[in-house]
Design a protein around this motif. Sequence first.
Motif, PDB file in Angstrom:
ATOM      1  N   LEU A 123     -19.288  17.973 -73.009  1.00  0.00           N
ATOM      2  CA  LEU A 123     -20.256  17.830 -71.922  1.00  0.00           C
ATOM      3  C   LEU A 123     -19.605  18.041 -70.555  1.00  0.00           C
ATOM      4  CD1 LEU A 123     -22.248  14.796 -73.320  1.00  0.00           C
ATOM      5  CD2 LEU A 123     -23.024  17.156 -73.207  1.00  0.00           C
ATOM      6  N   ALA A 124     -18.330  17.661 -70.423  1.00  0.00           N
ATOM      7  CA  ALA A 124     -17.647  17.855 -69.137  1.00  0.00           C
ATOM      8  C   ALA A 124     -17.438  19.343 -68.868  1.00  0.00           C
ATOM      9  CB  ALA A 124     -16.304  17.128 -69.133  1.00  0.00           C
ATOM     10  N   LEU A 125     -17.317  20.137 -69.945  1.00  0.00           N
ATOM     11  CA  LEU A 125     -17.067  21.575 -69.777  1.00  0.00           C
ATOM     12  C   LEU A 125     -18.324  22.431 -69.894  1.00  0.00           C
ATOM     13  CD1 LEU A 125     -14.098  20.725 -69.830  1.00  0.00           C
ATOM     14  CD2 LEU A 125     -13.647  22.554 -71.423  1.00  0.00           C
ATOM     15  N   TYR A 126     -19.247  22.013 -70.750  1.00  0.00           N
ATOM     16  CA  TYR A 126     -20.397  22.900 -71.047  1.00  0.00           C
ATOM     17  C   TYR A 126     -21.739  22.175 -71.017  1.00  0.00           C
ATOM     18  CZ  TYR A 126     -16.597  25.866 -72.703  1.00  0.00           C
ATOM     19  OH  TYR A 126     -15.447  26.593 -72.774  1.00  0.00           O
ATOM     20  N   TYR A 127     -21.910  21.235 -70.109  1.00  0.00           N
ATOM     21  CA  TYR A 127     -23.168  20.482 -70.087  1.00  0.00           C
ATOM     22  C   TYR A 127     -24.401  21.397 -70.000  1.00  0.00           C
ATOM     23  CZ  TYR A 127     -26.565  16.836 -69.017  1.00  0.00           C
ATOM     24  OH  TYR A 127     -27.649  15.997 -69.056  1.00  0.00           O
ATOM     25  N   PRO A 128     -24.459  22.312 -69.015  1.00  0.00           N
ATOM     26  CA  PRO A 128     -25.679  23.129 -68.897  1.00  0.00           C
ATOM     27  C   PRO A 128     -25.960  23.943 -70.161  1.00  0.00           C
ATOM     28  CG  PRO A 128     -24.295  23.365 -66.944  1.00  0.00           C
ATOM     29  CD  PRO A 128     -23.476  22.651 -67.963  1.00  0.00           C
ATOM     30  N   GLU A 129     -24.925  24.560 -70.729  1.00  0.00           N
ATOM     31  CA  GLU A 129     -25.096  25.403 -71.918  1.00  0.00           C
ATOM     32  C   GLU A 129     -25.583  24.582 -73.110  1.00  0.00           C
ATOM     33  OE1 GLU A 129     -22.491  25.393 -69.995  1.00  0.00           O
ATOM     34  OE2 GLU A 129     -21.954  27.436 -69.420  1.00  0.00           O
ATOM     35  N   LEU A 130     -24.967  23.409 -73.315  1.00  0.00           N
ATOM     36  CA  LEU A 130     -25.342  22.600 -74.477  1.00  0.00           C
ATOM     37  C   LEU A 130     -26.776  22.075 -74.363  1.00  0.00           C
ATOM     38  CD1 LEU A 130     -22.002  20.720 -75.213  1.00  0.00           C
ATOM     39  CD2 LEU A 130     -23.120  22.445 -76.631  1.00  0.00           C
ATOM     40  N   MET A 131     -27.170  21.683 -73.157  1.00  0.00           N
ATOM     41  CA  MET A 131     -28.527  21.174 -72.984  1.00  0.00           C
ATOM     42  C   MET A 131     -29.555  22.306 -73.187  1.00  0.00           C
ATOM     43  SD  MET A 131     -28.399  18.043 -72.743  1.00  0.00           S
ATOM     44  CE  MET A 131     -26.860  17.157 -72.917  1.00  0.00           C
ATOM     45  N   VAL A 212      -4.209   7.940 -65.473  1.00  0.00           N
ATOM     46  CA  VAL A 212      -3.720   7.684 -64.110  1.00  0.00           C
ATOM     47  C   VAL A 212      -3.876   8.889 -63.183  1.00  0.00           C
ATOM     48  CG1 VAL A 212      -2.119   5.912 -64.931  1.00  0.00           C
ATOM     49  CG2 VAL A 212      -1.275   8.226 -64.535  1.00  0.00           C
ATOM     50  N   ASP A 213      -4.047  10.081 -63.727  1.00  0.00           N
ATOM     51  CA  ASP A 213      -4.292  11.240 -62.871  1.00  0.00           C
ATOM     52  C   ASP A 213      -5.786  11.521 -62.705  1.00  0.00           C
ATOM     53  OD1 ASP A 213      -1.575  11.568 -62.534  1.00  0.00           O
ATOM     54  OD2 ASP A 213      -1.377  12.853 -64.292  1.00  0.00           O
ATOM     55  N   GLY A 214      -6.605  10.634 -63.249  1.00  0.00           N
ATOM     56  CA  GLY A 214      -8.048  10.720 -63.003  1.00  0.00           C
ATOM     57  C   GLY A 214      -8.797  11.737 -63.868  1.00  0.00           C
ATOM     58  N   ILE A 215      -8.155  12.258 -64.910  1.00  0.00           N
ATOM     59  CA  ILE A 215      -8.806  13.277 -65.761  1.00  0.00           C
ATOM     60  C   ILE A 215     -10.014  12.670 -66.476  1.00  0.00           C
ATOM     61  CG2 ILE A 215      -8.481  14.791 -67.779  1.00  0.00           C
ATOM     62  CD1 ILE A 215      -5.477  14.935 -66.925  1.00  0.00           C
ATOM     63  N   GLU A 232     -25.801  20.837 -61.442  1.00  0.00           N
ATOM     64  CA  GLU A 232     -25.046  21.621 -62.414  1.00  0.00           C
ATOM     65  C   GLU A 232     -23.612  21.718 -61.957  1.00  0.00           C
ATOM     66  OE1 GLU A 232     -25.958  25.533 -63.947  1.00  0.00           O
ATOM     67  OE2 GLU A 232     -27.920  24.790 -64.590  1.00  0.00           O
ATOM     68  N   CYS A 233     -22.693  21.095 -62.704  1.00  0.00           N
ATOM     69  CA  CYS A 233     -21.303  21.136 -62.283  1.00  0.00           C
ATOM     70  C   CYS A 233     -20.399  21.018 -63.494  1.00  0.00           C
ATOM     71  CB  CYS A 233     -21.013  20.013 -61.302  1.00  0.00           C
ATOM     72  SG  CYS A 233     -21.389  18.383 -61.944  1.00  0.00           S
ATOM     73  N   ARG A 234     -19.132  21.325 -63.271  1.00  0.00           N
ATOM     74  CA  ARG A 234     -18.140  21.317 -64.344  1.00  0.00           C
ATOM     75  C   ARG A 234     -16.890  20.579 -63.920  1.00  0.00           C
ATOM     76  NH1 ARG A 234     -20.026  25.457 -67.768  1.00  0.00           N
ATOM     77  NH2 ARG A 234     -21.647  26.526 -66.637  1.00  0.00           N
ATOM     78  N   PHE A 235     -16.048  20.337 -64.904  1.00  0.00           N
ATOM     79  CA  PHE A 235     -14.825  19.567 -64.691  1.00  0.00           C
ATOM     80  C   PHE A 235     -14.006  20.098 -63.512  1.00  0.00           C
ATOM     81  CE2 PHE A 235     -10.370  18.571 -65.785  1.00  0.00           C
ATOM     82  CZ  PHE A 235     -10.468  17.201 -65.827  1.00  0.00           C
ATOM     83  N   LYS A 236     -13.920  21.427 -63.394  1.00  0.00           N
ATOM     84  CA  LYS A 236     -13.084  22.015 -62.340  1.00  0.00           C
ATOM     85  C   LYS A 236     -13.660  21.778 -60.935  1.00  0.00           C
ATOM     86  CE  LYS A 236     -15.198  26.578 -62.962  1.00  0.00           C
ATOM     87  NZ  LYS A 236     -16.306  26.351 -62.004  1.00  0.00           N
ATOM     88  N   GLY A 270     -23.508  16.406 -53.074  1.00  0.00           N
ATOM     89  CA  GLY A 270     -23.004  17.614 -53.721  1.00  0.00           C
ATOM     90  C   GLY A 270     -21.501  17.657 -53.903  1.00  0.00           C
ATOM     91  N   VAL A 271     -20.797  16.592 -53.506  1.00  0.00           N
ATOM     92  CA  VAL A 271     -19.337  16.571 -53.634  1.00  0.00           C
ATOM     93  C   VAL A 271     -18.932  15.584 -54.726  1.00  0.00           C
ATOM     94  CG1 VAL A 271     -17.148  16.133 -52.440  1.00  0.00           C
ATOM     95  CG2 VAL A 271     -19.077  17.135 -51.192  1.00  0.00           C
ATOM     96  N   LEU A 272     -18.045  16.034 -55.620  1.00  0.00           N
ATOM     97  CA  LEU A 272     -17.545  15.171 -56.693  1.00  0.00           C
ATOM     98  C   LEU A 272     -16.079  14.860 -56.425  1.00  0.00           C
ATOM     99  CD1 LEU A 272     -19.905  16.955 -58.041  1.00  0.00           C
ATOM    100  CD2 LEU A 272     -18.902  16.228 -60.187  1.00  0.00           C
ATOM    101  N   GLU A 273     -15.759  13.571 -56.411  1.00  0.00           N
ATOM    102  CA  GLU A 273     -14.389  13.200 -56.071  1.00  0.00           C
ATOM    103  C   GLU A 273     -13.926  11.985 -56.869  1.00  0.00           C
ATOM    104  OE1 GLU A 273     -12.809  13.056 -51.779  1.00  0.00           O
ATOM    105  OE2 GLU A 273     -12.988  10.954 -52.367  1.00  0.00           O
ATOM    106  N   VAL A 274     -12.703  12.077 -57.371  1.00  0.00           N
ATOM    107  CA  VAL A 274     -12.056  10.917 -57.991  1.00  0.00           C
ATOM    108  C   VAL A 274     -10.807  10.668 -57.176  1.00  0.00           C
ATOM    109  CG1 VAL A 274     -10.860  10.044 -60.030  1.00  0.00           C
ATOM    110  CG2 VAL A 274     -12.954  11.383 -60.306  1.00  0.00           C
ATOM    111  N   ALA A 275     -10.719   9.507 -56.522  1.00  0.00           N
ATOM    112  CA  ALA A 275      -9.581   9.234 -55.644  1.00  0.00           C
ATOM    113  C   ALA A 275      -9.473   7.741 -55.379  1.00  0.00           C
ATOM    114  CB  ALA A 275      -9.759   9.977 -54.318  1.00  0.00           C
ATOM    115  N   PRO A 276      -8.273   7.291 -54.988  1.00  0.00           N
ATOM    116  CA  PRO A 276      -8.151   5.896 -54.582  1.00  0.00           C
ATOM    117  C   PRO A 276      -8.889   5.682 -53.266  1.00  0.00           C
ATOM    118  CG  PRO A 276      -6.002   6.901 -54.953  1.00  0.00           C
ATOM    119  CD  PRO A 276      -6.994   7.999 -54.905  1.00  0.00           C
TER     120      PRO A 276
END
Lengths: 332, 161
Positions: A123-131, A212-215, A232-236, A270-276
């Motif tokens: 789902l993190a890589l292909y959510y739109p396609e799978l749905m 710890v690297d937030g993956i 619609e967004c992806r891991f990258k 519209g911004v996705l962020e993982v950070a301290p």
Amino acid sequence: MRIAVIGFGTVAKSLLKVLAEKSKLILDEYGVEIKTVGVFKKDGAFINTNGLDLEKIINSQNYRSEEEWVEAANFNKIAGELNCDCAVELTPTNVETSEPGLSHIKTALGYGMDVVTANKGPLALYYPELMELARQVKRRILFEATVAGAIPLFNLVRNTLRANRIISVKGILNGTTNYILSRMTSEKLPFKTVLKEAQRLGFAEADPSYDVDGIDAAAKLVILSNALLRKECRFKDVNRQGIRDITPEAIELARKDGFLIKHLAISEDGVLEVAPRLVEVGSSFAVSGSLNVVKLQTDLAKDLTLIGRGAGGVETASSVLNDILELAILRR
Amino acid sequence: MIVVELSDRPGQLARIITPLAECGCNILNIHHVRELDREDTARVEISFEADDRVNVDTVVESLRREGIVIISYSPNIQTFRETVILIGHVFTTDITDTIIQIANSGIQVASVDARITLIEEVSSVKMVLQSNSEEKLSKGIELLKQICKKKNLYLIRSVRE
């Protein structure tokens, strides 16, 4: 409801145990009989199209000698023979290829099965396609267990926040980093020392980068953004910053002004962020230990904050089982 | 902020406090501007805070009903602030330059606090950035992000709840 369980890790074993324990309650309360017709491991599978004895599988000492064991049976090859309503995909997450989960899900949909999964990779890589694929074959993919373990998020929005628009999602989605930061704060210890301690206690993997690297948190954020924010967004697409560089001195500076440092996942504007991030001591993000917290900002119900266990076999199995039951009830 | 003119005799200040309280205002500061006093009057500046539901016109109106002379008034100027922490070689990458660059972008660096370890080790600096416009503050934060990237510093921002 005939199900096949793919994967045999902590969550899968807990699910089988819970299914065995709760089968009577499930039948009495919901009128649903769940028959497990296949349990797939790496090297083969337990198969019985009349329903497997789950207690026996869980307690089996030498599984290869069990009469229901089929050596080298692979879900993708024999899915068509199972006469199965729902595939429960519980293999480990892989955010590079998303395999083997991706193939399992595609195979299941191809044979007209619904899918329940706790695997973040596909789902993190292909959510739109799978749905889109599920829509074409008129089947469903439910994935409550992929994010924040036991905390109901997708079900909450789908069933009890109908017609609400979700404006933003913010939260602590990884228990391991929250544990490490909590210990660094309470014990004034450096990152490396606390990481070693967490590894010794089994809270962190030998290769801790996933946490710890937030993956892990980034994969979850992508699923939340697609499913709840309709983005619609992806891991990258996630800006990702881990916690390795945080020092006890920085934590002390933050504390002096009433802040804690927490590893937050944020999807907003519209911004996705993982950070301290610095969060106020009294804020809803100031949960310690390995807990997860998710804050939803919605247009009608306004703000909702959920706190709970983000990992653990039985906790995650709770979410998986609920998804299975939802599909069973929809199929009636 | 509201500037009023009161007669310069005891008990006048009390006349403005009740209407303000009844409007739900919390008085932050009362300043007697002596240099603007005339023979028998006193100029007083009153700063107050109130939530969004309180309209400054309503407050002024209620003071006028008390017979108080209003010289001028303006809505409270709001302050937007964000606390950030920088981790890394903050001193060898010239923290003064970092601060000056931010200040030049039009936002105020309201306070700076540091934890210094050995000069060759990483240190931490906490800053409170402040502006009267949310937009300016966001632009300042964007600039800080770029500076941190260039100087290889690790930036921790605050989260808005």
